[in-house]
Enzyme design. Sequence first.
Site, short mmCIF file in Angstrom:
data_model
loop_
_atom_site.label_atom_id
_atom_site.label_comp_id
_atom_site.label_asym_id
_atom_site.label_seq_id
_atom_site.Cartn_x
_atom_site.Cartn_y
_atom_site.Cartn_z
N CYS A 155 0.83 -1.21 0.00
CA CYS A 155 0.00 0.00 0.00
C CYS A 155 0.86 1.25 0.00
O CYS A 155 1.95 1.27 0.56
CB CYS A 155 -0.84 0.08 1.25
SG CYS A 155 -1.98 -1.24 1.39
N GLY B 285 -3.89 -17.47 -6.63
CA GLY B 285 -4.77 -16.30 -6.68
C GLY B 285 -5.76 -16.36 -7.83
O GLY B 285 -6.83 -16.96 -7.75
C1 LIG Z 1 -8.88 -9.54 -7.38
C2 LIG Z 1 -7.62 -9.59 -6.57
C3 LIG Z 1 -7.59 -9.04 -5.29
C4 LIG Z 1 -6.44 -9.07 -4.51
N1 LIG Z 1 -6.45 -8.57 -3.24
C5 LIG Z 1 -5.35 -8.68 -2.45
C6 LIG Z 1 -5.37 -8.25 -1.09
O1 LIG Z 1 -6.40 -7.78 -0.58
N2 LIG Z 1 -4.23 -8.37 -0.34
C7 LIG Z 1 -3.08 -8.92 -0.85
O2 LIG Z 1 -2.10 -9.05 -0.14
N3 LIG Z 1 -3.05 -9.35 -2.15
C8 LIG Z 1 -4.14 -9.24 -2.95
N4 LIG Z 1 -4.10 -9.71 -4.26
C9 LIG Z 1 -2.85 -10.28 -4.77
C10 LIG Z 1 -2.86 -11.80 -4.70
O3 LIG Z 1 -3.00 -12.24 -3.36
C11 LIG Z 1 -1.58 -12.39 -5.32
O4 LIG Z 1 -0.46 -11.91 -4.61
C12 LIG Z 1 -1.41 -12.02 -6.78
O5 LIG Z 1 -2.65 -11.97 -7.44
C13 LIG Z 1 -0.49 -12.98 -7.53
O6 LIG Z 1 -1.02 -14.30 -7.58
P1 LIG Z 1 -1.88 -14.88 -8.81
O7 LIG Z 1 -1.10 -14.59 -10.06
O8 LIG Z 1 -2.03 -16.33 -8.52
O9 LIG Z 1 -3.18 -14.15 -8.82
C14 LIG Z 1 -5.26 -9.67 -5.05
C15 LIG Z 1 -5.29 -10.22 -6.32
C16 LIG Z 1 -6.44 -10.20 -7.10
C17 LIG Z 1 -6.44 -10.83 -8.46
#
Ligand SMILES: Cc1cc2nc3c(=O)[nH]c(=O)nc-3n(C[C@H](O)[C@H](O)[C@H](O)COP(=O)(O)O)c2cc1C
Lengths: 243, 302
Positions: free
Chosen positions: B130, B265
């Site tokens: 953030c 994710g």
């Molecule tokens: C819709 C969405 C919301 C997310 N919200 C958060 C969050 O609230 N806090 C956080 O640490 N990461 C958040 N992320 C990041 C994911 O936890 C993860 O680190 C990132 O998407 C990479 O993994 P992936 O490629 O499998 O999606 C979010 C990702 C997506 C797609």
Amino acid sequence: MKKSIFEIIENRSIAKDVCLMRLTGDTSAITAPGQFVNIELEGFYLRRPISVCDWEYGVLTIIYKVVGKGTEKMSAMTAGEKLELLTGLGNGYDMTLSGERPLLVGGGAGVPPMYGLCRRLTAQGKRPTVILGFNTAADVFFAEEFKALGANVIVTTVDGGVGVKGFVTDAMKELEYSYFYSCGPEPMLKALYNASATEGQLSFEERMGCGFGACMGCTCKTKYGNKRICKDGPVLKKEEVVW
Amino acid sequence: MNTKVNLCGVELQNPVIPASGTFGFGYEFTQWYDINCLGAISVKGTTEKERFGNIQPRIAEAPSGLLNAVGLQNPGIEAVLAHELPELRKVYSQPIIANISGFSKEEYVKSCALADADENVDLIEVNISCPNVHAGGMSFGTEASSALEITKAVKAVCKKPVIIKLTPNVTDIASIAKACEDGGADGVSLINTLLAMRIDLKTKKPLLGNVTGGLSGPAVFPVAVRMVYQVYNAVKIPIIGMGGVSSAEDVIELMLAGATAVQVGAANLKDPCACRDIIANLPKAMEKYNITDLSKITGGAH
Ligand SMILES: Cc1cc2nc3c(=O)[nH]c(=O)nc-3n(C[C@H](O)[C@H](O)[C@H](O)COP(=O)(O)O)c2cc1C
Ligand SMILES: Cc1cc2nc3c(=O)[nH]c(=O)nc-3n(C[C@H](O)[C@H](O)[C@H](O)COP(=O)(O)OP(=O)(O)OC[C@H]3O[C@@H](n4cnc5c(N)ncnc54)[C@H](O)[C@@H]3O)c2cc1C
Ligand code: FES
């Protein structure tokens, strides 16, 4: 909600850039008109959300407008091809509030869910009036199908090519109705919200990450708090809408 | 065949964890499958106060992935602890990871202390992606000094394991990870999303309401493998790897790069049953690559 494979029975053009697809598969998770399915398409990461136009045991009908690469790909598919769908998504319309003479308003790609709703309302003995709004005569579809259900049908076109010239709200001024149901582009919904004389329900669209409530990608504000369009919607009651 | 792993002293029946923000508060997924098959759950990112998040649109498609600009929509730490986690506990008995975000050091400390004291929380994941409102909006996770500062402050109020979640939007992620280790972090998790953008050709304007968003999904998987590999070289504390994981093979690859556990994710959004299927496919994939004990392969590529 269910994830399952459907097989295309037919896929044909019914108006300019608009196709009707019928599929066979497990429709048991679909519980109300106005719900939607989320369609997996090869070559695209996100699924495409499309309203249920109508359903019965084992058969699903959707109508979609070709607006981009995903819907273009769908339009080229043929009978026998398979698609993976998430079904039974969203809340759908609450039919218990319709009264005897509900008004159904669909605009463009918002017309399809009105059909399944209309068929169920007429089956319950209700006497719906349906306003179908389009841009031009070439865009018009399903007017005859709604008439065949026994509904009072009014078509509007912006250029006056067929039916009433103007917007859906131009056709509703003299109408008497007990309640309204609607789906269409947001400007139409807003005009309808302001023009309507009764309570009613409006179906909204938002870009979706999941379609089943997991990502908060589709949230909007309502008078009753934040709502996910995919899970707590897509249908909102008039009284809760915040523009 | 063993799929158990030990993450910062907490035993997981397998290394597969739904990633924060892609699994809500977990309990709604019981409509798709029994979530007790999961290694753990990282719940939606939580801030001290309730947040609505960003304006619409919040989602855009990408080749092999998506951009999100949800903007940390959440009901606030007190509501999460009072309502969401008890709701999850009714249907789920495996470990819960609280995911904490904040816009100032004080906010991180407050929320982490509350999470630490809550009986439903097993581990605390601190998302330092953030913007730091006190220091001109640069994310805490882009400077080793601010990563160190947040880690120390949070560690001072937590008894439970603290895992710092790192952003990939930096030149040298290993040095940030090292700063977290120096600050006393029990682990690090990576990667968060990559800063990205799309433009709508019809309107000729940015597609997302927030203009920019975070890219995730299979598109970022090789970036995640590279960063986990680099961080493994730099620190001794456990790493949770994530970024584009979509299959049991991806889990194994990230573990070989250096991950002790793996988060999934975007794959949950495309397919609500993704984690269940990845877990079900793990034994077969292990057999294929002659792996009998998953806990032994971490860092095997080094
Ligand atoms: C819709 C969405 C919301 C997310 N919200 C958060 C969050 O609230 N806090 C956080 O640490 N990461 C958040 N992320 C990041 C994911 O936890 C993860 O680190 C990132 O998407 C990479 O993994 P992936 O490629 O499998 O999606 C979010 C990702 C997506 C797609
Ligand atoms: C609940 C719901 C029900 C819908 N029902 C219908 C229907 O019955 N008939 C119909 O023709 N259309 C319907 N839509 C709109 C339909 O989802 C989009 O037109 C379609 O996703 C466009 O895909 P594309 O690949 O052709 O377009 P692209 O513009 O190439 O798509 C890119 C991305 O944006 C998303 N997207 C683009 N336009 C929209 C939109 N208007 N709403 C949501 N996401 C969008 C796509 O899903 C995709 O992820 C509905 C949308 C929602 C949210
Ligand atoms: S689209 Fe994911 S919560 Fe609605």
